[in-house]
Design an enzyme around this catalytic site. Structure first.
Site, PDB file in Angstrom:
ATOM      1  N   SER A 690       0.807  -1.227   0.000  1.00  0.00           N
ATOM      2  CA  SER A 690       0.000   0.000   0.000  1.00  0.00           C
ATOM      3  C   SER A 690       0.839   1.276   0.000  1.00  0.00           C
ATOM      4  CB  SER A 690      -0.944   0.006   1.207  1.00  0.00           C
ATOM      5  OG  SER A 690      -0.217   0.030   2.417  1.00  0.00           O
ATOM      6  N   LYS A 733      -6.505   3.714   8.605  1.00  0.00           N
ATOM      7  CA  LYS A 733      -5.632   4.712   7.992  1.00  0.00           C
ATOM      8  C   LYS A 733      -6.259   6.107   8.031  1.00  0.00           C
ATOM      9  CE  LYS A 733      -3.270   1.386   5.019  1.00  0.00           C
ATOM     10  NZ  LYS A 733      -2.998   0.906   3.657  1.00  0.00           N
TER      11      LYS A 733
END
Length: 830
Positions: A690, A733
């Site tokens: 990611s 996140k």
């Protein structure tokens, strides 16, 4: 009467004669052997009478089959011995008792008569009598072997051994010994009788005696072992009788207590509800127990086994509640937030209320420590009216912990499942299997494999514990499991569970949890209920930001408890109960210097520094990526405690940037003149793809020497064609971005579906840009006057402001640049 032809033979020529024959059953008479016989057959008695008339000599030969009552010549061996009748006595029942001595070997030449009795003509077998050292040695060996035989066979008198040792003739020695070996088979005795050479006879005799000696030695060992066992048994019996007599004198004692125990077991068996298999097993074990001595080790094992079966809750249930309104009230009372989780739990309970069955997936709560997984299970138990039992599986590596040990082992016990059910006393509790991802495997088995049967609704109604060796029904137990990550749970075990993810709490949620739950609980535990103690919002925020680094609230509660203890000491020391207010600036006085630096954005826009986003064991966090370019030969170095997956993502980022050098306005061979170093600070292990867009942005910023917006963070996987792929852990996140003061977050467009899991408060505080290509990331992140000219206009970009979707992505003015820094230009047409 003998018929001799002296003219035809010399001095040692064999004799020939005609005498009556006496067929013998199961006996062979050897020369020099005196035998007592009982004769009952008419033909045999007639043969004896004829022998008495012919000088008392008679031929003795054995029948081939002892069961033949009227033998023919073919039924009689051809070699026997000529004997002399020493004594004959007629008994009242018609039987004749006769004493006969064997004289010499002979072979039947022909049958002269076979009507009233057998009359045969025989030839004497003349034996060779050659004396030699070999024969002498053989005789000694035979005598020595016979001595060993006599020592083992107590039926032979010592006088026989003395007589044998005095014989100095080989033939006579062999015949005397074989006559005193009653265990030798008839066929072997006949074979020895037919051997003409004494030396061969002695050799064969040694073989037979050695075989008999081996048998006798084994018999001796068996007799010795049996004797010892009998002595031990007799001793125990004697001592037990003495003990019983003493106990009787003292008033019964242990035996009476043992009888009382058996009576109690019988009474319990009548009243206890259990399966038919279990009841039959108890009756069988009780029958064995009655025959045992109370103090024996085996009796203790059987008693413990029966106790376990009788104490298990086979059909004992808690009364269940299916009031969803009450269940929702309890869940809200015990936990703040977790709306989606609570809805799923209520759906689960609603299905059970309608079906009255538990068949369905096992719930598995997965999330970081301290987010309320265990307390949720307790709340479910409270809401449904069931009892609660918890079993921690962390560090369990032995299958027997789940299934139990077999009773053959010393100190064997059932597995922890059965032990917990016995302890809780019902067969329908809420059973929490905590830390199911922390199990391990070794040579003793795999506990995860043992759990497959436990957590499978199609199988757990016949769960078989090794100790009980009985089927126990676990289908009424509501199993709930917890784990920090799914990576430690085997796939077959995951397949039997419905995973419910518990993400970390937002800062707002932590504040509310602290105010509503943690502070009141710690005030009570520290004895400050009557003291006016108040934590300001700023104080709690300071503790959350600088003294904890977690997704849950466990560390937060510890720090609040530490403050409360210091306040309690101050109250006790001063002796006054003045109102106390804990404010932000006083927190270092209570807790010391801050432990953590809040993961916040930088204060300046810098070249090669990009805010990435990551998910760790304690939730989400900012993951800054630094890139720098130095003169070199095109080498790429990636550091920061990275796993292989992240390193591969870095190489993919570098390959994409090299393919776009011309579009970026850079020389085609620039990468051959420089070395690029990408670094991720913070000593935390990092993995996953990611950070791909983060590394691309850092590389382009370093090569172009263009700063990156400091109020922006990003996440997304890249391909070599520049596509931005979806990622996991979006909620965590975005929570980290919100906590770190980030204004704009770039994320993959395919993650749009995951925004529904993000708290509304967080979505309203962030500007979200959903992209499909890296060009859109670079255009948004780099402070570049001609960004639109280089990367083109947005294509398929979605933008969220204040939690609402904006139809077209509009440019956002970058934060004010620091002195001496370039200011980003507006896009064309703005």
């Amino acid at each position: 009467m003998f018929f001799k032809n002296d003219s035809d033979r010399g001095k040692n020529a064999p004799e020939r004669g005609i005498v009556p024959l006496l067929p013998l059953r199961d006996i062979i008479v050897f020369p020099h052997m005196v035998s007592q016989l009982f004769v009952g057959r008419e033909r045999s008695i007639a043969a004896l009478d004829e022998a008495m008339n012919r000088g008392k000599e008679i031929f003795l030969a054995a029948q081939r089959n002892a069961k033949t009552n009227d033998p023919t010549p073919d039924d009689i061996f051809g070699v026997g011995s000529v004997g002399a009748i020493m004594q004959l006595l007629r008994l009242p029942d018609g039987t004749v008792k006769v004493l006969i001595e064997g004289k010499r070997r002979a072979r039947i030449r022909r049958y002269v008569q076979s009507d009233a009795y057998f009359l045969i003509e025989y030839d004497e077998i003349v034996e060779s009598s050659v004396a030699s050292v070999e024969v002498e040695a053989l005789m000694r060996s035979v005598q020595s072997t016979f001595e060993m035989y006599v020592k083992l066979n107590k039926k032979i008198q010592p006088e026989v051994l003395m007589a044998v040792q005095a014989i100095d003739e080989a033939s006579r020695l062999a015949d005397t010994i074989i006559a005193n070996l009653p265990t030798i088979k008839l066929t072997d005795r006949q074979a020895l009788l037919e051997m003409e050479e004494p030396q061969k006879r002695l050799e064969r005799l040694i073989e037979l005696m050695q075989a008999e000696i081996e048998i006798l030695q084994v018999e001796k060992k068996i007799r010795s072992r049996v004797k010892k066992q009998m002595e031990k048994t007799q001793k125990e019996y004697y001592l037990n009788e003495q003990m019983q007599a003493i106990q009787k004198e003292l008033g019964g004692g242990e035996r009476d207590e043992f009888k009382n125990e058996i009576q109690e077991i019988e009474e319990a068996l009548k009243t206890k509800r259990m399966s038919k298999e279990a009841a039959a097993k108890v009756k069988k074990e009780l029958k064995k127990l009655k025959m045992m001595h109370p103090t024996s080790a085996e009796a203790t094992v059987v008693r413990n086994y029966i106790d376990w079966i009788l104490e298990l809750p086979w059909y004992d249930k808690s009364e269940e509640r299916y009031d969803l309104v009450e269940a929702e009230r309890i869940l809200d009372e015990d936990h703040y937030g977790l709306k989606k989780i609570k809805e799923r739990i209520l759906e689960y309970l609603a299905v059970q209320a309608l079906t009255k069955k538990l068949k369905g997936p096992v719930l598995c709560f997965v999330g970081p420590p301290g987010v309320g997984k265990t307390s949720l299970a307790k709340s479910i138990a409270r809401a449904t009216g069931r009892k609660f039992v918890r079993l921690s599986l962390g560090g369990v590596r032995d299958e027997a912990e789940i299934r139990g040990h077999r009773r053959t082992y010393i100190g064997a016990l059932p597995g922890k499942l059965i032990q917990s059910l016995k302890k809780v006393g019902t067969n329908n509790p809420v059973f929490l299997l905590d830390e199911v991802d922390k199990m391990s495997t070794d040579f003793r088995g795999d506990p995860a494999a043992a759990l497959l049967e436990v957590l499978d609704p199609e199988q757990n109604h016949t769960f078989n514990d090794h100790y009980l060796d009985l089927d126990y029904d676990l289908s009424d137990v509501m199993f709930i499991t917890t784990a920090n990550t799914l990576s430690g749970i085997p796939v077959p075990l995951q397949d039997r569970m419905e995973v419910i993810q518990l993400s970390g709490y937002t800062e707002f949620e932590k504040l509310n949890i602290a105010v509503k739950y943690l502070v009141p609980r710690q005030r009570k535990e520290c004895g400050l209920e009557d003291v006016s103690l108040d934590f300001t919002e700023g104080a709690l925020r300071t503790i959350i930001h600088h003294y904890t680094k977690e997704s849950g609230v466990r560390s937060l509660e510890r720090e609040i408890a530490s403050v409360c203890r210091k306040v309690a000491r101050r109250v006790v020391s001063d002796g006054k109960e003045k109102p106390i207010e804990v404010v932000a600036k006083s927190i270092p006085k209570y807790l010391g210097v801050p432990k953590y630096r809040l993961g916040r954005r930088e204060e300046r826009d810098e070249v090669g520094l990009v805010n990435g986003l990551a998910v760790t064991n304690v939730g989400g966090d900012l993951l800054p990526a630094e890139a720098t370019v130095v003169p070199g030969k095109g080498k790429l170095v990636i550091t920061g405690l990275l796993e292989k997956g992240m390193e591969e993502s870095g190489h993919a980022a570098m390959s994409y940037v090299r393919s776009r050098l011309d579009r970026l306005g850079l020389e085609a061979d620039v990468y051959q003149k420089v070395d690029v170093h990408i670094h991720f600070p913070d000593f935390v292990r990092k993995d996953g793809p990611s950070a791909g867009v983060t590394m691309v942005t850092a590389l382009v910023s370093s090569l172009m020497k263009v700063p990156v917006r400091r109020d922006l963070a990003m996440t997304g996987e890249i391909t070599l064609r520049g596509r931005v792929m979806p990622i996991g852990g979006l909620k965590e996140k975005l929570l980290a971005a919100h906590r770190g003061g980030i204004a704009t977050v770039i994320l993959p467009k395919e993650n749009r579906k995951d925004l529904r899991d993000v708290p509304r408060r967080v979505l309203k505080a962030l500007r979200l840009v959903l992209v499909e290509h890296v060009d859109d990331v670079l255009r948004e992140a780099l402070i570049l006057p001609d960004a639109y000219a280089i990367f083109g206009p947005p294509k398929g970009v979605l933008e969220y402001r204040d939690g609402e979707l904006v139809t077209e992505a509009a440019p956002v003015k970058a934060p004010p640049a620091a002195a001496g820094e370039p200011t980003p230009a507006a896009p064309p047409g703005a």
